[in-house]
Motif scaffolding. Structure first.
Motif, PDB file in Angstrom:
ATOM      1  N   ASP A  28       0.816  -1.213   0.000  1.00  0.00           N
ATOM      2  CA  ASP A  28       0.000   0.000   0.000  1.00  0.00           C
ATOM      3  C   ASP A  28       0.850   1.264   0.000  1.00  0.00           C
ATOM      4  O   ASP A  28       0.449   2.279  -0.570  1.00  0.00           O
ATOM      5  N   ARG A  29       2.028   1.215   0.616  1.00  0.00           N
ATOM      6  CA  ARG A  29       2.943   2.362   0.640  1.00  0.00           C
ATOM      7  C   ARG A  29       3.842   2.412  -0.589  1.00  0.00           C
ATOM      8  O   ARG A  29       4.603   3.352  -0.757  1.00  0.00           O
ATOM      9  N   ARG A  30       3.778   1.340  -1.405  1.00  0.00           N
ATOM     10  CA  ARG A  30       4.664   1.192  -2.577  1.00  0.00           C
ATOM     11  C   ARG A  30       6.127   1.210  -2.133  1.00  0.00           C
ATOM     12  O   ARG A  30       6.995   1.777  -2.763  1.00  0.00           O
ATOM     13  N   ASP A  31       6.374   0.543  -1.016  1.00  0.00           N
ATOM     14  CA  ASP A  31       7.716   0.422  -0.438  1.00  0.00           C
ATOM     15  C   ASP A  31       8.274  -0.939  -0.856  1.00  0.00           C
ATOM     16  O   ASP A  31       8.203  -1.921  -0.117  1.00  0.00           O
ATOM     17  N   TRP A  32       8.817  -1.001  -2.068  1.00  0.00           N
ATOM     18  CA  TRP A  32       9.255  -2.273  -2.644  1.00  0.00           C
ATOM     19  C   TRP A  32      10.414  -2.909  -1.883  1.00  0.00           C
ATOM     20  O   TRP A  32      10.440  -4.130  -1.724  1.00  0.00           O
ATOM     21  N   PRO A  33      11.385  -2.136  -1.358  1.00  0.00           N
ATOM     22  CA  PRO A  33      12.412  -2.776  -0.523  1.00  0.00           C
ATOM     23  C   PRO A  33      11.830  -3.457   0.724  1.00  0.00           C
ATOM     24  O   PRO A  33      12.334  -4.500   1.151  1.00  0.00           O
ATOM     25  N   ALA A  34      10.762  -2.890   1.298  1.00  0.00           N
ATOM     26  CA  ALA A  34      10.135  -3.522   2.460  1.00  0.00           C
ATOM     27  C   ALA A  34       9.445  -4.824   2.059  1.00  0.00           C
ATOM     28  O   ALA A  34       9.431  -5.786   2.830  1.00  0.00           O
ATOM     29  N   VAL A  35       8.863  -4.874   0.853  1.00  0.00           N
ATOM     30  CA  VAL A  35       8.283  -6.131   0.356  1.00  0.00           C
ATOM     31  C   VAL A  35       9.382  -7.181   0.272  1.00  0.00           C
ATOM     32  O   VAL A  35       9.225  -8.309   0.750  1.00  0.00           O
ATOM     33  N   VAL A  36      10.506  -6.811  -0.326  1.00  0.00           N
ATOM     34  CA  VAL A  36      11.637  -7.741  -0.460  1.00  0.00           C
ATOM     35  C   VAL A  36      12.049  -8.283   0.905  1.00  0.00           C
ATOM     36  O   VAL A  36      12.295  -9.480   1.068  1.00  0.00           O
ATOM     37  N   GLY A  37      12.078  -7.407   1.911  1.00  0.00           N
ATOM     38  CA  GLY A  37      12.525  -7.785   3.249  1.00  0.00           C
ATOM     39  C   GLY A  37      11.631  -8.774   3.974  1.00  0.00           C
ATOM     40  O   GLY A  37      12.038  -9.339   4.987  1.00  0.00           O
ATOM     41  N   CYS A  38      10.436  -9.015   3.474  1.00  0.00           N
ATOM     42  CA  CYS A  38       9.531  -9.978   4.109  1.00  0.00           C
ATOM     43  C   CYS A  38       9.830 -11.414   3.688  1.00  0.00           C
ATOM     44  O   CYS A  38       9.325 -12.353   4.303  1.00  0.00           O
ATOM     45  N   ASP A  41      15.723 -15.021   0.861  1.00  0.00           N
ATOM     46  CA  ASP A  41      16.336 -14.903  -0.470  1.00  0.00           C
ATOM     47  C   ASP A  41      15.961 -16.062  -1.389  1.00  0.00           C
ATOM     48  O   ASP A  41      15.872 -15.886  -2.599  1.00  0.00           O
ATOM     49  N   ASP A  42      15.735 -17.231  -0.805  1.00  0.00           N
ATOM     50  CA  ASP A  42      15.420 -18.413  -1.607  1.00  0.00           C
ATOM     51  C   ASP A  42      13.933 -18.762  -1.598  1.00  0.00           C
ATOM     52  O   ASP A  42      13.528 -19.856  -1.992  1.00  0.00           O
ATOM     53  N   ALA A  43      13.092 -17.813  -1.154  1.00  0.00           N
ATOM     54  CA  ALA A  43      11.645 -18.062  -1.075  1.00  0.00           C
ATOM     55  C   ALA A  43      11.092 -18.427  -2.447  1.00  0.00           C
ATOM     56  O   ALA A  43      11.547 -17.904  -3.475  1.00  0.00           O
ATOM     57  N   GLN A  44      10.133 -19.324  -2.450  1.00  0.00           N
ATOM     58  CA  GLN A  44       9.449 -19.719  -3.689  1.00  0.00           C
ATOM     59  C   GLN A  44       7.989 -19.330  -3.557  1.00  0.00           C
ATOM     60  O   GLN A  44       7.301 -19.803  -2.654  1.00  0.00           O
ATOM     61  N   LEU A  54       8.108 -17.451  -8.512  1.00  0.00           N
ATOM     62  CA  LEU A  54       8.959 -16.296  -8.238  1.00  0.00           C
ATOM     63  C   LEU A  54       9.934 -16.699  -7.140  1.00  0.00           C
ATOM     64  O   LEU A  54       9.542 -17.291  -6.141  1.00  0.00           O
ATOM     65  N   ILE A  55      11.206 -16.374  -7.334  1.00  0.00           N
ATOM     66  CA  ILE A  55      12.241 -16.735  -6.366  1.00  0.00           C
ATOM     67  C   ILE A  55      12.704 -15.480  -5.630  1.00  0.00           C
ATOM     68  O   ILE A  55      13.127 -14.505  -6.250  1.00  0.00           O
ATOM     69  N   GLY A  56      12.619 -15.533  -4.305  1.00  0.00           N
ATOM     70  CA  GLY A  56      13.080 -14.422  -3.472  1.00  0.00           C
ATOM     71  C   GLY A  56      12.113 -13.246  -3.468  1.00  0.00           C
ATOM     72  O   GLY A  56      11.183 -13.160  -4.274  1.00  0.00           O
ATOM     73  N   GLY A  57      12.353 -12.335  -2.562  1.00  0.00           N
ATOM     74  CA  GLY A  57      11.497 -11.167  -2.423  1.00  0.00           C
ATOM     75  C   GLY A  57      11.601 -10.184  -3.568  1.00  0.00           C
ATOM     76  O   GLY A  57      10.633  -9.491  -3.880  1.00  0.00           O
ATOM     77  N   ALA A 131       7.908 -19.726   1.511  1.00  0.00           N
ATOM     78  CA  ALA A 131       7.069 -20.286   0.451  1.00  0.00           C
ATOM     79  C   ALA A 131       5.710 -19.610   0.525  1.00  0.00           C
ATOM     80  O   ALA A 131       5.196 -19.358   1.615  1.00  0.00           O
ATOM     81  N   ARG A 132       5.169 -19.301  -0.649  1.00  0.00           N
ATOM     82  CA  ARG A 132       3.860 -18.633  -0.687  1.00  0.00           C
ATOM     83  C   ARG A 132       3.066 -19.116  -1.879  1.00  0.00           C
ATOM     84  O   ARG A 132       3.606 -19.282  -2.976  1.00  0.00           O
ATOM     85  N   ALA A 133       1.767 -19.324  -1.651  1.00  0.00           N
ATOM     86  CA  ALA A 133       0.808 -19.545  -2.731  1.00  0.00           C
ATOM     87  C   ALA A 133      -0.270 -18.481  -2.566  1.00  0.00           C
ATOM     88  O   ALA A 133      -0.877 -18.368  -1.501  1.00  0.00           O
ATOM     89  N   HIS A 134      -0.473 -17.688  -3.598  1.00  0.00           N
ATOM     90  CA  HIS A 134      -1.457 -16.596  -3.607  1.00  0.00           C
ATOM     91  C   HIS A 134      -2.597 -17.002  -4.524  1.00  0.00           C
ATOM     92  O   HIS A 134      -2.369 -17.436  -5.649  1.00  0.00           O
TER      93      HIS A 134
END
Length: 164
Positions: A28-38, A41-44, A54-57, A131-134
């Motif tokens: 909502d804030r369009r804070d893309w580095p904060a999205v990455v930080g959630c 690095d190897d998240a799927q 998608l791999i990583g934040g 890991a995330r499924a949306h």
């Protein structure tokens, strides 16, 4: 004396919720580095509308940024979340969110229900999505009224003046 396991579990669940809320707030804030930080690095992550995993934040942030270009104003509300412990340092979370996204080009407000199925891992004192499924569950769209029209209507009622 050892820590109370119930209190410790509640504290860790709250910290997991903080990560999930931080992700939505960052969008909502369009804070893309904060999205990455959630994300680890190897998240799927698999998002509806994305081609493949998608791999990583950074890839998640790029995808979400591109997906929100036509809706510069969004509000993500975390509706409810069920968290279960898989093993020490790993939890699964199933969350539901309601997203309101305004498309200024046509004045349409899209309201969407989303389900997130996540695995989170505790690393170096922090929780990260690994890991995330949306999945979008449903969506409605409706025309909006500019806020100024509402304010004008309150100042200048459409009812006839009975004093005349």
């Amino acid at each position: 004396m050892s820590a109370d396991p119930v209190s410790e579990s509640a504290h860790e669940h709250a910290r997991v919720l903080e990560v999930l809320s931080a992700y939505l707030s960052a969008i909502d804030r369009r804070d893309w580095p904060a999205v990455v930080g959630c994300f680890a690095d190897d998240a799927q992550s698999r998002y509806e509308g994305a081609a493949g995993t998608l791999i990583g934040g950074a890839q998640v942030a790029q995808f979400v940024q591109a997906a929100t270009v036509s809706t510069p104003s969004t509000v993500h509300n975390l509706a409810n979340t069920h968290i279960s412990t898989e093993d020490v340092g790993t939890v699964r979370a199933t969350s539901f969110a309601i997203v309101h996204a305004l498309r200024p080009a046509d004045g349409i407000l899209a309201t969407r229900a989303i389900r997130y199925d996540d695995t989170l891992r505790h690393v170096h004192g922090r929780w990260f999505i690994t890991a995330r499924a949306h999945r979008a569950l449903w969506q409605i769209e409706q025309a909006t009224v500019p806020p100024q029209l509402i304010l004008d209507a309150l100042r200048f009622p459409l009812l006839p003046d009975k004093r005349s």
